[in-house]
Design a protein around this motif. Structure first.
Motif, short mmCIF file in Angstrom:
data_model
loop_
_atom_site.label_atom_id
_atom_site.label_comp_id
_atom_site.label_asym_id
_atom_site.label_seq_id
_atom_site.Cartn_x
_atom_site.Cartn_y
_atom_site.Cartn_z
N THR A 187 0.63 -1.33 0.00
CA THR A 187 0.05 -0.07 -0.03
C THR A 187 0.71 1.44 0.12
O THR A 187 0.51 2.25 -0.74
CB THR A 187 -1.01 -0.03 1.33
OG1 THR A 187 -0.09 -0.21 2.26
CG2 THR A 187 -2.12 -0.97 1.08
N ASP A 188 2.04 1.34 0.66
CA ASP A 188 2.87 2.26 0.73
C ASP A 188 3.28 2.77 -0.78
O ASP A 188 3.66 3.67 -1.09
CB ASP A 188 3.99 2.25 1.73
CG ASP A 188 3.57 2.15 3.24
OD1 ASP A 188 2.73 2.99 3.46
OD2 ASP A 188 3.97 1.42 4.03
N ALA B 165 0.75 4.22 -2.77
CA ALA B 165 0.33 5.62 -2.33
C ALA B 165 1.52 6.49 -2.68
O ALA B 165 1.22 7.61 -3.27
CB ALA B 165 0.21 5.61 -0.87
N GLU B 166 2.72 6.13 -2.72
CA GLU B 166 3.78 6.98 -3.13
C GLU B 166 3.82 7.07 -4.60
O GLU B 166 4.10 8.21 -5.12
CB GLU B 166 5.09 6.36 -2.77
CG GLU B 166 5.25 6.28 -1.14
CD GLU B 166 6.36 5.36 -0.64
OE1 GLU B 166 7.09 4.68 -1.76
OE2 GLU B 166 6.72 5.12 0.58
N GLY B 167 3.38 6.11 -5.11
CA GLY B 167 3.18 6.24 -6.73
C GLY B 167 2.22 7.23 -7.14
O GLY B 167 2.59 8.32 -7.98
N PHE B 168 1.23 7.39 -6.47
CA PHE B 168 0.15 8.16 -6.86
C PHE B 168 0.74 9.71 -6.51
O PHE B 168 0.47 10.85 -7.25
CB PHE B 168 -1.13 8.11 -5.91
CG PHE B 168 -2.20 6.94 -6.33
CD1 PHE B 168 -2.43 6.89 -7.91
CD2 PHE B 168 -2.76 6.07 -5.64
CE1 PHE B 168 -3.18 6.09 -8.31
CE2 PHE B 168 -3.43 4.92 -6.35
CZ PHE B 168 -3.70 5.06 -7.47
N LEU B 169 1.26 10.01 -5.37
CA LEU B 169 1.74 11.40 -4.86
C LEU B 169 2.82 11.77 -5.95
O LEU B 169 2.97 12.87 -6.35
CB LEU B 169 2.53 11.14 -3.62
CG LEU B 169 1.62 10.90 -2.31
CD1 LEU B 169 2.27 10.94 -1.09
CD2 LEU B 169 0.45 11.76 -2.30
N ALA B 170 3.78 10.68 -6.56
CA ALA B 170 4.73 11.36 -7.53
C ALA B 170 4.04 11.52 -8.72
O ALA B 170 4.77 12.39 -9.44
CB ALA B 170 5.55 9.93 -7.59
N GLN B 171 2.89 11.22 -9.10
CA GLN B 171 2.40 11.67 -10.29
C GLN B 171 1.44 12.75 -10.26
O GLN B 171 0.92 13.42 -11.14
CB GLN B 171 1.65 10.40 -11.28
CG GLN B 171 0.22 10.10 -10.23
CD GLN B 171 -0.49 9.11 -11.04
OE1 GLN B 171 0.11 8.23 -11.41
NE2 GLN B 171 -1.84 9.02 -10.89
N GLY C 120 -10.13 1.06 10.64
CA GLY C 120 -9.62 2.59 10.66
C GLY C 120 -9.23 3.09 9.20
O GLY C 120 -9.67 2.30 8.22
N ALA C 121 -8.54 4.00 9.00
CA ALA C 121 -8.18 4.45 7.72
C ALA C 121 -6.65 5.18 7.77
O ALA C 121 -6.13 5.59 8.94
CB ALA C 121 -8.91 5.98 7.43
N THR C 122 -5.96 5.09 6.95
CA THR C 122 -4.71 5.53 6.60
C THR C 122 -4.56 6.50 5.18
O THR C 122 -5.28 6.17 4.23
CB THR C 122 -3.72 4.39 6.29
OG1 THR C 122 -3.89 3.37 7.18
CG2 THR C 122 -2.24 4.89 6.40
N GLY D 134 2.86 8.76 5.98
CA GLY D 134 1.65 8.09 6.30
C GLY D 134 1.11 8.40 7.67
O GLY D 134 1.70 8.37 8.71
N VAL D 135 -0.43 8.45 7.73
CA VAL D 135 -0.96 8.86 9.15
C VAL D 135 -2.29 8.06 9.19
O VAL D 135 -2.98 7.81 8.21
CB VAL D 135 -1.64 10.30 9.33
CG1 VAL D 135 -2.50 10.47 10.37
CG2 VAL D 135 -0.42 11.20 8.98
#
Length: 312
Positions: free
Chosen positions: A205-206, A209-215, A228-230, A238-239
């Motif tokens: 998952t990390d 997520a990092e791939g989405f942020l990079a784009q 819960g949620a991350t 990550g939170v």
């Protein structure tokens, strides 16, 4: 309209929910639903100026949806009324309180909706949400993509929730490619753990997520039901926020309420245009509000999002 409106574009349907009549007979009760309509209803009930984008039938089911939306404060000026039948879904509740669906959507009003650029005063709109069944295939997918691209070009935040419906996906690779295309237009992406598994299998998952942020995505959120949620962004990394312990009626509309509440609280705090700069404490507070709102929806049957005074 004034600056700050939140729009949600996509599915609006009638869920036929299993219930029991007074004489003990098992019956199916028609209830207004649809992921994107649920999001609009939840945003409006939480106090945000909200509009729904899409199409409803002129039949009695379309009337039910329109009345439900307007009673919650949703503006329908961007919603067409068409003679096509309305989308219907029949629900089966599973032992874990999740739901399985059977959809009837062929030739529906939702599938006949077309994007009309001149109808959207982008200078008065803060965010646009897209997602769910309207992303699966054409013409709905292409029309919704055109809307999302127009919003992004106008500087409007674009929210994406795949809300995967495997029963409707005929070509999994094509669907994955469509979601990847929508993700390139998105500012916020929210997925459930089930969506993540359908799209990315056992991938980390990390890493995703990092791939989405990079784009260029500014905020990525993964909801995990009772776990819960991350969320990930550039400033906070990550939170994770745990879910409260509650008695669950069912989980219908929980993810929709979560995303709606997240967008509303981000707007209230003035962070919609700076999501990548959210520090862990602020992001955690916003996630906590969203988790609390979703928990309330889980505590009562069907997609019944809370009103603002119900959420701490």
């Amino acid at each position: 309209m004034t600056r700050g409106w939140l729009l949600s574009c996509g599915d609006a349907l009638i869920d036929f929910m299993p219930t029991e009549s007074k004489d003990g007979t098992r019956v199916m009760e028609p209830i207004v639903g649809g992921s994107c309509l649920n999001i609009a209803v939840a945003m409006a009930r939480l106090g945000a100026p909200t509009g729904f984008v899409g199409a409803l039938s002129t039949d009695m089911f379309g009337d039910m949806i329109a009345q439900h939306a307007e009673a919650s404060g949703v503006d329908l000026r961007f919603c067409d009324r068409l003679p096509n039948q309305n989308t219907l879904a029949f629900i089966q509740l599973n032992p874990d309180n999740s739901a399985s669906y059977a959809f009837y959507d062929e030739g529906s009003a939702a599938r006949a909706w077309r994007f009309q650029p001149e109808r959207f005063p982008w200078a008065e709109i803060a965010a646009l949400h897209v997602g769910s069944t309207t992303l699966i295939d054409d013409p709905s997918s292409s029309e919704t993509l055109a809307l999302a691209r127009a919003a992004k070009a106008a500087g409007v935040l674009v929210s994406l929730d795949p809300n995967c419906r495997p029963i409707l996906v005929k070509d999994r690779n094509d669907f994955r490619a469509r979601i990847a295309t929508f993700a390139r237009e998105a500012t916020v992406i929210r997925m459930s753990d089930e969506d993540f598994e359908f799209l990315y299998g056992t991938a980390n998952t990390d890493t995703i997520a990092e791939g989405f942020l990079a784009q260029g995505v500014e905020l990525v959120v993964l909801t995990r039901g009772r776990h819960g949620a991350t969320a990930w962004n550039k400033a906070a990394g990550g939170v994770h926020i745990p879910a409260p312990e509650i008695r669950i009626a069912d989980t219908i509309g929980a993810g929709d309420t979560f995303l709606a509440a997240l967008l509303v609280t981000l707007q209230d705090r003035g962070w919609l245009r700076s999501l990548d700069a959210l520090l862990p404490s602020i992001l955690g507070d916003c996630l906590r509000f969203a988790v609390q709102a979703a928990a309330i929806t889980c505590s009562r049957p069907g997609a019944n999002p809370p009103w603002r005074d119900e959420v701490a």
